[in-house]
Scaffold this motif. Structure first.
Motif, PDB file in Angstrom:
ATOM      1  N   ASN A  63       0.822  -1.221   0.000  1.00  0.00           N
ATOM      2  CA  ASN A  63       0.000   0.000   0.000  1.00  0.00           C
ATOM      3  C   ASN A  63       0.852   1.265   0.000  1.00  0.00           C
ATOM      4  O   ASN A  63       0.502   2.256  -0.645  1.00  0.00           O
ATOM      5  N   GLU A  76      11.792   2.364   4.308  1.00  0.00           N
ATOM      6  CA  GLU A  76      11.418   1.022   4.755  1.00  0.00           C
ATOM      7  C   GLU A  76      12.397   0.541   5.817  1.00  0.00           C
ATOM      8  O   GLU A  76      13.606   0.631   5.658  1.00  0.00           O
ATOM      9  N   VAL A  86      -1.463 -15.852  -1.782  1.00  0.00           N
ATOM     10  CA  VAL A  86      -2.327 -15.907  -2.965  1.00  0.00           C
ATOM     11  C   VAL A  86      -2.943 -14.544  -3.224  1.00  0.00           C
ATOM     12  O   VAL A  86      -3.116 -13.736  -2.314  1.00  0.00           O
ATOM     13  N   ILE A  94      -3.204  -9.789  10.271  1.00  0.00           N
ATOM     14  CA  ILE A  94      -2.831  -9.739   8.853  1.00  0.00           C
ATOM     15  C   ILE A  94      -3.530  -8.616   8.105  1.00  0.00           C
ATOM     16  O   ILE A  94      -3.082  -8.186   7.062  1.00  0.00           O
ATOM     17  N   SER A 153      -3.447  -0.868   5.433  1.00  0.00           N
ATOM     18  CA  SER A 153      -4.670  -1.668   5.429  1.00  0.00           C
ATOM     19  C   SER A 153      -5.595  -1.360   6.604  1.00  0.00           C
ATOM     20  O   SER A 153      -6.734  -1.821   6.614  1.00  0.00           O
ATOM     21  N   GLY A 212      -5.487  -7.290   3.161  1.00  0.00           N
ATOM     22  CA  GLY A 212      -5.314  -8.134   1.984  1.00  0.00           C
ATOM     23  C   GLY A 212      -4.474  -7.361   0.995  1.00  0.00           C
ATOM     24  O   GLY A 212      -4.355  -6.136   1.091  1.00  0.00           O
ATOM     25  N   VAL A 213      -3.887  -8.080   0.057  1.00  0.00           N
ATOM     26  CA  VAL A 213      -3.062  -7.404  -0.931  1.00  0.00           C
ATOM     27  C   VAL A 213      -3.992  -6.858  -2.010  1.00  0.00           C
ATOM     28  O   VAL A 213      -4.274  -7.504  -3.007  1.00  0.00           O
TER      29      VAL A 213
HETATM   30  C1  LIG Z   1       0.834 -14.544   7.248  1.00  0.00           C
HETATM   31  C2  LIG Z   1       0.008 -13.679   6.364  1.00  0.00           C
HETATM   32  C3  LIG Z   1      -0.662 -14.228   5.286  1.00  0.00           C
HETATM   33  C4  LIG Z   1      -1.451 -13.445   4.465  1.00  0.00           C
HETATM   34  N1  LIG Z   1      -2.039 -13.997   3.361  1.00  0.00           N
HETATM   35  C5  LIG Z   1      -2.641 -13.198   2.454  1.00  0.00           C
HETATM   36  C6  LIG Z   1      -3.014 -13.698   1.193  1.00  0.00           C
HETATM   37  O1  LIG Z   1      -2.769 -14.852   0.867  1.00  0.00           O
HETATM   38  N2  LIG Z   1      -3.645 -12.867   0.310  1.00  0.00           N
HETATM   39  C7  LIG Z   1      -3.879 -11.563   0.618  1.00  0.00           C
HETATM   40  O2  LIG Z   1      -4.447 -10.848  -0.207  1.00  0.00           O
HETATM   41  N3  LIG Z   1      -3.524 -11.050   1.819  1.00  0.00           N
HETATM   42  C8  LIG Z   1      -2.880 -11.838   2.724  1.00  0.00           C
HETATM   43  N4  LIG Z   1      -2.425 -11.318   3.903  1.00  0.00           N
HETATM   44  C9  LIG Z   1      -2.747  -9.930   4.220  1.00  0.00           C
HETATM   45  C10 LIG Z   1      -1.890  -8.948   3.468  1.00  0.00           C
HETATM   46  O3  LIG Z   1      -0.627  -9.493   3.255  1.00  0.00           O
HETATM   47  C11 LIG Z   1      -1.760  -7.663   4.231  1.00  0.00           C
HETATM   48  O4  LIG Z   1      -3.024  -7.200   4.635  1.00  0.00           O
HETATM   49  C12 LIG Z   1      -1.119  -6.606   3.371  1.00  0.00           C
HETATM   50  O5  LIG Z   1       0.045  -7.103   2.758  1.00  0.00           O
HETATM   51  C13 LIG Z   1      -0.789  -5.391   4.193  1.00  0.00           C
HETATM   52  O6  LIG Z   1      -0.186  -4.442   3.344  1.00  0.00           O
HETATM   53  P1  LIG Z   1       0.103  -2.968   3.812  1.00  0.00           P
HETATM   54  O7  LIG Z   1       0.871  -2.318   2.722  1.00  0.00           O
HETATM   55  O8  LIG Z   1      -1.149  -2.305   4.207  1.00  0.00           O
HETATM   56  O9  LIG Z   1       0.984  -3.098   5.112  1.00  0.00           O
HETATM   57  P2  LIG Z   1       2.333  -3.905   5.399  1.00  0.00           P
HETATM   58  O10 LIG Z   1       2.556  -4.933   4.406  1.00  0.00           O
HETATM   59  O11 LIG Z   1       2.249  -4.279   6.805  1.00  0.00           O
HETATM   60  O12 LIG Z   1       3.453  -2.814   5.196  1.00  0.00           O
HETATM   61  C14 LIG Z   1       3.956  -2.041   6.222  1.00  0.00           C
HETATM   62  C15 LIG Z   1       5.426  -1.790   5.928  1.00  0.00           C
HETATM   63  O13 LIG Z   1       5.947  -0.840   6.843  1.00  0.00           O
HETATM   64  C16 LIG Z   1       7.248  -1.248   7.274  1.00  0.00           C
HETATM   65  N5  LIG Z   1       7.512  -0.606   8.549  1.00  0.00           N
HETATM   66  C17 LIG Z   1       7.013  -0.899   9.759  1.00  0.00           C
HETATM   67  N6  LIG Z   1       7.478  -0.052  10.681  1.00  0.00           N
HETATM   68  C18 LIG Z   1       8.290   0.810  10.046  1.00  0.00           C
HETATM   69  C19 LIG Z   1       9.039   1.942  10.463  1.00  0.00           C
HETATM   70  N7  LIG Z   1       9.046   2.370  11.713  1.00  0.00           N
HETATM   71  N8  LIG Z   1       9.770   2.597   9.541  1.00  0.00           N
HETATM   72  C20 LIG Z   1       9.784   2.197   8.239  1.00  0.00           C
HETATM   73  N9  LIG Z   1       9.065   1.141   7.803  1.00  0.00           N
HETATM   74  C21 LIG Z   1       8.332   0.472   8.691  1.00  0.00           C
HETATM   75  C22 LIG Z   1       7.117  -2.729   7.351  1.00  0.00           C
HETATM   76  O14 LIG Z   1       8.372  -3.347   7.357  1.00  0.00           O
HETATM   77  C23 LIG Z   1       6.298  -3.016   6.102  1.00  0.00           C
HETATM   78  O15 LIG Z   1       7.132  -3.149   4.983  1.00  0.00           O
HETATM   79  C24 LIG Z   1      -1.586 -12.077   4.738  1.00  0.00           C
HETATM   80  C25 LIG Z   1      -0.894 -11.510   5.789  1.00  0.00           C
HETATM   81  C26 LIG Z   1      -0.100 -12.292   6.594  1.00  0.00           C
HETATM   82  C27 LIG Z   1       0.651 -11.650   7.716  1.00  0.00           C
END
Ligand SMILES: Cc1cc2nc3c(=O)[nH]c(=O)nc-3n(C[C@H](O)[C@H](O)[C@H](O)COP(=O)(O)OP(=O)(O)OC[C@H]3O[C@@H](n4cnc5c(N)ncnc54)[C@H](O)[C@@H]3O)c2cc1C
Lengths: 534, 403
Positions: free
Chosen positions: A19, A38, A64, A472, A506, A513-514
């Motif tokens: 995101n 990051e 997935v 998640i 998220s 979710g992705v």
């Molecule tokens: C085990 C697991 C399985 C999943 N399976 C699925 C699936 O199969 N399909 C699907 O659609 N969704 C799945 N999900 C859900 C989905 O992956 C997440 O909801 C989504 O990836 C979250 O994306 P985001 O960009 O919102 O946040 P995040 O991916 O959490 O991104 C946050 C980022 O911020 C970084 N960060 C944190 N603190 C700091 C800081 N202080 N300074 C700099 N950077 C920082 C982190 O390292 C991370 O890179 C799964 C999640 C998990 C944990």
């Protein structure tokens, strides 16, 4: 260029989760000078591909893809940067008595498969799919929109509220009732309106608990099921697929797209705090003390991590902080990534059935799911865990050497905090053993094929990805935390109480979710505030 | 017939006539229909078409979904379910009827056979167990799907009566339209009993034969042998589609989508809109959808299915219809279209907005002509005409003529 100018940006995005990257891409494409910071030495957050064992690539967290909005894939030209999503067919729940219920793409094969268990359910399945698609049609137009603030009288909010109202009204009376019921009811109650057979209900209920600290009998779990249904691949609603090369392919493509439009990414650059002067965000300070300045600061972190850890409390209204503190973001999922020396056999799955290439499960009734949830409530992992298990290397040739396989095992339920004290190495191993034994009960050669296993508890996920409690979705997907209540009432429009600061993770509408929608919607909000065209 | 391949490898079932059909299929054109693999075209749709209008045709009806409905409340149940008065249906009779949801929107159409007091057979185009079972709450009724237990064959065309008599179905001459009865014919090991109904989907003289799957090939062979000198031939779905349009019959997923499947709001259709008001009996007491249909009747339908006679010879498949040649105002769209080799008319069924449904109304159809891959768009006249387009008197005569 002076050092000062080098450290000045139009926008800083904290976190290179998908995101954060989506948000950065849109801002960069609108002409802003953006920097993504990051914490980890790699991008992706919970959408990563990593190699932890020679020759194998794991989708360490998410595994997935379906929810990623097609609009985003197109607009950010992700296919050009290497992204390919391959839909998979099938899936199967193996039963304790040796039976099974498989899922097939072909409508007649699916009908006959369900009819083995109940002829009526085989037909009710059509009604079920119809109703899920109807709900999807209702929700889809809301995903890439900023939720309106129902208490505001700004023209934009009134306009959006009217859109929502009209959209809802357009359903007609009967479907309006259905929609309201659906958003609040339990998955078990919902499924009982369609199916009579235990195994059919048990199989369908799986998606209602993935990633959530709800049981199938908890109110609100029906919506979680829909949340897993509302994606699509190439127009096929509800279809799931593999990102070729693992889920990291998505964030790698985003990073490449971002760089191509001039955006910068700094890895291993954890942000310590957001700088605020006079209720205005002015930049960030990194953990090593370096300051970087920008009039716009976007947080990709979940709402708790953002406001309880990276903004000093004096800049935030106390009621807001209180609501953030009470935001439900409970960890309930674990993950095993396993390198296998060959394809394990599953005697319950008929030879030649394509269902083995889909998602495999071993929980055959709703009661069994609910028992698993009971364990979680009592502070231990499910003794008979629900698994969502896939072997993508049957389709994706890039993730393991020929003849060997990568297995992704998502596990529900696993608590963030154990009743008997903190997670330890032994407990993590014991958790892994519970899961491996449960799978082994359905696959005699499974244990012997294991070359390496990565075992992740919610505690590990929090530490590695930064998802609070390892939730998640960056927060539960219950109705009290959706739409204009996500993440907290009054702040659903991606804007933080501090001016110039935004949320794009998220934790915001439309949730986890992705999917990329929070990143895209927040970018649109920022560009609107800056008076720029997206 | 061997059905050993598992359903995930071979999802479609084969009917008891499959081997015979495969042997006669020249061009291997099979299509899925209600869970079975069936013939779309044996050799040429036009040739097959003429066997219906000139001699006799065999059409494998086995995939029609069949339910046996019994129990003390079978009649009460059906009367609440269906729009027609099933109470008027005596044993030995068949009725064509439709059923709707609470909003008066079509779920499906089909035929109801009364086989005895509180004993019925219902034949439908699509599977209905979910809807029937939901509608059965509170009734003492048993609903069992028997699709696979009965093989069915339609024998249709001007020589169909002669053909059935020729294979030894004694007494068939007395069977009137919409009657059914049990008949026997000689087989190799003893007599074969069939249920025969004087029904069909062709608008012509014709019968439908319902039999044990074990007897299917013997019946097929007898018909083919007896009819070989008089032009009998098996037909596929394409030929059937031509004759059913001539006869003005509707098909689900062509002329309407069942309200049990629609996702969008406003795409479901009521029997009044489909021109089936004659099947809706408001006087029989309550039935599902009655209130909504009554309101619709009082208000008048917003649109209706009509027959069109279209200029030229190119079937107007999926054509949009306009009120003027300029194409500025849409008036509806074509749902089914065919060139009619018998009427020498270019026919279509179309869903048309209420102001234009009167017989004689002139509309314009937008069609695309493929001139060796150079496409041309044409606006052609489409006149609203009476249905059925073709209704020969021979279909009703009892006893029927030999040809
Ligand atoms: C085990 C697991 C399985 C999943 N399976 C699925 C699936 O199969 N399909 C699907 O659609 N969704 C799945 N999900 C859900 C989905 O992956 C997440 O909801 C989504 O990836 C979250 O994306 P985001 O960009 O919102 O946040 P995040 O991916 O959490 O991104 C946050 C980022 O911020 C970084 N960060 C944190 N603190 C700091 C800081 N202080 N300074 C700099 N950077 C920082 C982190 O390292 C991370 O890179 C799964 C999640 C998990 C944990």
């Amino acid at each position: 260029m002076s050092l000062r100018a080098a450290n000045r940006y139009d926008a800083i995005i904290v976190g290179a989760g998908h995101n954060g990257l989506v948000n950065a891409c849109y801002l960069a494409r609108a002409g802003l000078k953006v920097l993504v910071l990051e914490r980890n030495p790699f991008v992706g957050g919970a959408a990563v591909s990593r190699s932890l064992y020679e020759g194998f690539t794991y989708s360490n967290c998410s595994y997935v893809c379906s929810l990623l909005r097609t609009e985003i894939i197109r607009e950010l030209e992700l296919p050009q940067y290497g992204l390919q999503i391959i839909p998979y067919e099938g899936g199967c729940t193996m039963m304790r008595d040796g039976g099974h219920l498989a899922v097939y793409d072909n409508h007649d094969a699916m009908r006959r498969e369900i009819a083995r268990h109940s002829r009526r359910d085989a037909e009710a399945y059509d009604r079920y799919v119809r109703d899920m698609l109807r709900h999807c049609r209702f929700i889809k137009p809301l995903l890439l929109r900023e939720p309106p603030d129902p208490t505001s009288f700004r023209p934009r909010d009134i306009h959006e509220l009217m859109f929502l109202g009209k959209h809802f009204h357009g359903l007609g009376e009967a479907r309006m009732y259905d929609t309201l019921r659906f958003w609040t009811m339990s998955c078990a109650d919902m499924l009982e309106e369609y199916f009579e057979s235990e195994i059919v209900r048990g199989h369908m209920a799986g998606s209602s608990i993935i990633g959530t600290a709800l049981g199938p009998r908890s109110a609100g779990s029906a919506y979680v099921l829909l949340h897993h249904y509302m994606g699509s691949i190439d127009g096929a609603v509800g279809a799931w697929g593999f990102a070729r090369g693992g889920m990291g392919a998505i964030t790698q493509a985003l990073a490449a797209s971002l760089r191509a439009s001039g955006g910068e990414i700094r890895l291993s650059a954890p942000v310590h705090q957001v700088l605020v002067r006079g209720n205005r965000a002015t930049g960030v300070v990194l953990q090593d003390g370096e300051e970087i300045h920008a009039p716009v600061v976007v947080s990709n972190l979940d709402v708790k991590r953002t406001f309880l850890h990276t903004v000093a409390p004096e800049h935030l209204p106390p009621e807001f902080l209180d609501q953030v503190r009470r935001f439900k973001i409970r960890g309930s999922s674990g993950k095993l990534n396993i390198a296998l020396d060959g394809l394990p056999s599953f005697p319950a799955i008929p030879a030649g059935s394509p269902s083995i290439r889909g998602d495999l499960h071993i929980t055959d009734t709703i009661d069994m799911l609910e028992r698993g949830y009971d364990d979680w409530k009592e502070g231990r992992w499910s003794r008979a865990p629900y698994v969502d298990m896939l072997i993508p290397t049957q389709i994706d040739p890039t993730m393991a050497p020929d003849g060997k396989h990568y297995m992704s095992v998502f596990v529900q339920y696993c608590p963030y905090e154990l009743a008997d004290g903190p997670w330890t190495d032994e407990k993590r191993k014991a958790f892994g053993k519970t899961v491996i034994d449960a799978i082994g009960a359905h696959s005699p050669d499974f244990r012997d094929l294991i070359l390496h296993a990565e075992i992740r508890t919610p505690w590990d996920i929090e530490n590695e990805v930064g998802l609070t409690e390892g939730n998640i979705f960056q927060g539960e997907l219950t109705f009290d935390q959706l739409l204009f209540n996500r993440p907290v009432p009054g702040y659903a429009q991606y804007r933080a109480p501090v001016r110039g600061m935004y949320m794009s993770g998220s934790s915001t509408h439309p949730g986890g979710g992705v999917m990329g929608a929070p990143g895209a919607n927040s970018a649109a909000a920022i560009l609107r505030d800056l008076g720029r065209k997206p | 017939m061997s059905q050993e391949s598992p359903h995930f490898r071979q999802p479609l079932l084969r009917t008891p006539f499959h081997e015979r059909a495969r042997a006669l299929s020249q061009i291997d054109r099979f299509i899925p229909w209600a869970g079975y693999t069936t013939v779309d075209v044996f050799s040429s749709a036009e040739q097959e078409y003429f066997s219906v209008r000139n001699a006799s045709s065999l059409f494998d009806l086995t995939p029609m979904v069949k339910y046996r409905i019994t129990g003390a409340d079978a009649l009460r149940f059906l009367n609440r379910l269906m729009t027609r008065d099933i109470g008027k249906l005596r044993p030995g009779r068949v009725a064509y009827t439709v059923w709707c949801d609470d909003a008066g929107m079509m779920i499906d159409d089909g035929t109801v056979f009364c086989t005895g007091e509180n004993e019925y057979l219902v034949c439908t185009a699509e599977r209905q167990l979910d809807w029937f079972a939901a509608s059965a709450i509170g009734f003492d009724v048993r609903i069992s799907e028997i699709t696979e237990e009965i093989a069915a064959l339609a024998v249709q065309g001007p020589t169909s009566y002669a053909l059935l008599k020729g294979i030894g179905l004694a007494g068939i001459e007395r069977l009137k339209p919409f009657e059914h009865g049990n008949f026997t014919m000689p087989g190799t090991d003893g007599a074969i009993t069939l249920m025969v109904s004087r029904t069909g989907f062709t608008g012509d003289l014709g019968y439908e034969l319902w039999m044990e799957p074990a007897d299917a090939t013997a019946v097929w062979d007898a018909l083919m042998r007896r009819g070989s000198s008089r032009g009998v031939r098996p037909i596929g779905s394409q030929a059937l589609n031509m004759v059913r349009i001539e006869a003005g019959f509707i098909l689900p997923n062509m002329d309407f989508v069942s309200a049990a499947h629609t996702l969008r709001i406003g795409t479901e259709r009521s029997p009044l809109e489909l021109g089936l008001a004659w099947l809706v009996d408001f006087k029989k007491g309550h039935f599902t959808g009655r209130r909504a249909l009554l309101a619709e009747q009082q208000r008048g339908p917003l649109r209706q299915l009509v027959g069109l006679d279209i200029e030229g010879t190119k079937p107007a498949h999926n054509a949009l219809l306009y009120t003027e040649r300029s194409g500025r105002r849409e008036a509806g769209s074509v749902t089914s279209a065919t060139w009619s080799p018998t009427c020498k008319r270019n026919l279509a069924l179309a869903m048309v907005d209420a102001p234009y449904i009167a017989t004689g109304s002139l509309l314009w159809a937008e069609i695309y002509l493929n001139r060796e891959l150079v496409w041309e768009r044409r606006m052609v006249r489409a006149r609203v005409v009476e249905r059925p387009f073709f209704a020969p008197a021979r279909r009703r005569a009892t006893p029927p003529a030999e040809f």
